[in-house]
Design a protein around this motif. Structure first.
Motif: not given
Length: 243
Positions: A139-146, A157-160
């Motif tokens: 999810l995080l990778s897809a969001w940043n690609l977009a 978005l969030f950092t674990f």
């Protein structure tokens, strides 16, 4: 920031149990470790959420930053108080066990570690499950690609927390054992996957919303994986002891 976290989780309290499948699975795994300890009471459930894991138990004190979550704990018959994991409202040596499931990622780990150490009795145990770096990776990778394609930059978005940072933060404890596990669920649509996160109150309190239609369309395309939309957590389970 903490006020925003309180607000998000208070809004989620009524429906939390319906959507908290990852949290419940991780919690059940942690309970198996707890049951290996003899007479672990009094016990503090730190970041208790609705208190579902300990419903019907005696000798458990629930603490959550959200007053609405505390209300749900009390409805389940638990002793519960609203409080901050970075400033625990208990005396030194108050508990034999501190138990924390899927909550430490919202806290400053070293500060929280010092407080847990303080409220545990000598020889007391700390049991924790913590989602770490690599969680929600698709999810995080897809969001940043977009986001890069549309706005030319990443969006935090969030950092674990990283595993090494967790171990470092709790190095004041004796490490008894640890386990890594991966919890995943696939959803038929991106909206259903996102609904789970939103209904849990898992929104980044630092984030400024910057969204348009093109971004969302690209995100959905990048998020899809063989016709489904996966959410997955990399979880670190710890058993620690105060020397």
């Amino acid at each position: 920031m903490k006020e925003k976290i309180k607000e998000n989780f208070s809004r989620a309290a009524k429906e939390y149990d319906r959507y908290a499948t990852f949290q419940l699975e991780a919690g059940k795994r942690l309970l198996k470790r707890l049951k290996l300890l003899q007479n672990p009471f009094p016990l503090l459930d730190l970041g208790s959420g609705t208190g579902k894991l300990f419903e019907g138990w005696k000798g458990v004190f629930a603490l959550d930053i959200s007053t609405a979550m505390v209300t749900e704990c009390k409805r389940r018959g638990l002793l519960a108080v609203a409080g901050d994991g970075e400033l625990l409202p208990f005396k030194e040596g108050s508990f034999k066990v501190v138990f924390s499931n899927f909550s430490l990622q919202w806290m400053e780990l070293s500060t929280c570690s010092s407080e847990i150490f303080r409220v545990l009795e000598d020889g007391g145990y700390f049991l924790a499950s913590i989602p770490v770096e690599g969680s929600l990776e698709k999810l995080l990778s897809a969001w940043n690609l977009a986001h890069r394609a549309v706005f030319g930059e990443d969006d935090k978005l969030f950092t674990f927390p990283k595993e090494e940072d967790v171990f470092k933060a709790f190095s004041n404890f004796e490490l008894i054992e640890f386990e890594r596990c991966y919890l995943e669920k696939k959803f038929p649509s991106p909206r259903e996957a996102l609904r789970v996160l939103n209904r849990l109150g898992a929104r980044n309190p630092f984030r400024r919303v910057k969204v348009n239609r093109k971004l969302v369309e690209l995100f959905y395309r990048f998020f899809e994986e063989k016709g489904s939309f996966p959410l997955g957590y990399r979880v670190l389970n710890l058993t620690l002891r105060k020397l």
